[in-house]
Design a protein around this motif. Structure first.
Motif, mmCIF file in Angstrom:
data_model
loop_
_atom_site.group_PDB
_atom_site.id
_atom_site.type_symbol
_atom_site.label_atom_id
_atom_site.label_comp_id
_atom_site.label_asym_id
_atom_site.label_seq_id
_atom_site.Cartn_x
_atom_site.Cartn_y
_atom_site.Cartn_z
ATOM 1 N N LEU A 60 0.829 -1.211 0.000
ATOM 2 C CA LEU A 60 0.000 0.000 0.000
ATOM 3 C C LEU A 60 0.861 1.259 0.000
ATOM 4 C CD1 LEU A 60 -2.877 -0.848 2.480
ATOM 5 C CD2 LEU A 60 -3.114 -0.224 0.079
ATOM 6 N N GLY A 61 1.906 1.254 0.820
ATOM 7 C CA GLY A 61 2.804 2.414 0.867
ATOM 8 C C GLY A 61 3.483 2.662 -0.463
ATOM 9 N N LEU A 62 3.943 1.597 -1.103
ATOM 10 C CA LEU A 62 4.585 1.752 -2.411
ATOM 11 C C LEU A 62 3.586 2.219 -3.463
ATOM 12 C CD1 LEU A 62 6.961 -1.340 -2.480
ATOM 13 C CD2 LEU A 62 7.584 1.065 -2.218
ATOM 14 N N ALA A 63 2.350 1.744 -3.357
ATOM 15 C CA ALA A 63 1.321 2.202 -4.294
ATOM 16 C C ALA A 63 1.060 3.693 -4.103
ATOM 17 C CB ALA A 63 0.031 1.408 -4.090
ATOM 18 N N GLY A 64 1.083 4.137 -2.855
ATOM 19 C CA GLY A 64 0.895 5.558 -2.580
ATOM 20 C C GLY A 64 2.053 6.414 -3.054
ATOM 21 N N LEU A 65 3.238 5.843 -3.087
ATOM 22 C CA LEU A 65 4.423 6.582 -3.527
ATOM 23 C C LEU A 65 4.662 6.492 -5.032
ATOM 24 C CD1 LEU A 65 7.045 5.653 -0.778
ATOM 25 C CD2 LEU A 65 5.898 7.837 -1.099
ATOM 26 N N ALA A 66 3.910 5.659 -5.705
ATOM 27 C CA ALA A 66 4.179 5.349 -7.113
ATOM 28 C C ALA A 66 4.343 6.586 -7.984
ATOM 29 C CB ALA A 66 3.080 4.454 -7.671
ATOM 30 N N GLY A 67 3.526 7.580 -7.800
ATOM 31 C CA GLY A 67 3.629 8.761 -8.644
ATOM 32 C C GLY A 67 4.606 9.797 -8.127
ATOM 33 N N LYS A 68 5.085 9.641 -6.890
ATOM 34 C CA LYS A 68 5.914 10.657 -6.259
ATOM 35 C C LYS A 68 7.396 10.304 -6.193
ATOM 36 C CE LYS A 68 1.988 11.621 -3.313
ATOM 37 N NZ LYS A 68 1.400 11.422 -2.013
ATOM 38 N N VAL A 69 7.696 9.010 -6.307
ATOM 39 C CA VAL A 69 9.074 8.549 -6.151
ATOM 40 C C VAL A 69 9.482 7.818 -7.429
ATOM 41 C CG1 VAL A 69 10.593 7.077 -4.780
ATOM 42 C CG2 VAL A 69 8.763 8.328 -3.669
#
Length: 91
Positions: A60-69
């Motif tokens: 979930l955390g990586l999915a949330g960061l997908a567009g930012k990192v």
């Protein structure tokens, strides 16, 4: 009490709350049954719950960061998680 604007953060926190509830329930069940054999069986089930929750929260955390990192940083984070599991399971 809390105002969460990010649905990913809310989902991550709720998964951790569910995990904590499962752990607490397991502890009470161990006390209720009062036998080492039963406590070990309950602990074996918890051994599956903990890593599963960690993986789900990380995903979930990586999915949330997908567009930012950047993709390379996500790969580094993912490989770190894999190394944690490798290090813990290496005998």
């Amino acid at each position: 009490m809390f105002f969460v604007t990010d649905k990913i953060v809310f989902a991550m926190a709720m998964l951790r709350c569910v995990s904590a509830s499962i752990e607490l329930t397991a502890a009470f069940l161990m006390l209720k049954f009062g036998r080492v054999e039963t406590a070990l069986k309950i602990n074996a089930v918890l051994a599956l719950v903990g890593p599963s929750v960690m993986i789900l929260v990380t995903v979930l955390g990586l999915a949330g960061l997908a567009g930012k990192v950047s993709i390379s940083k996500i790969a580094i984070i993912f490989s770190g998680v894999v190394l944690i599991f490798y290090g813990v399971n290496k005998s």
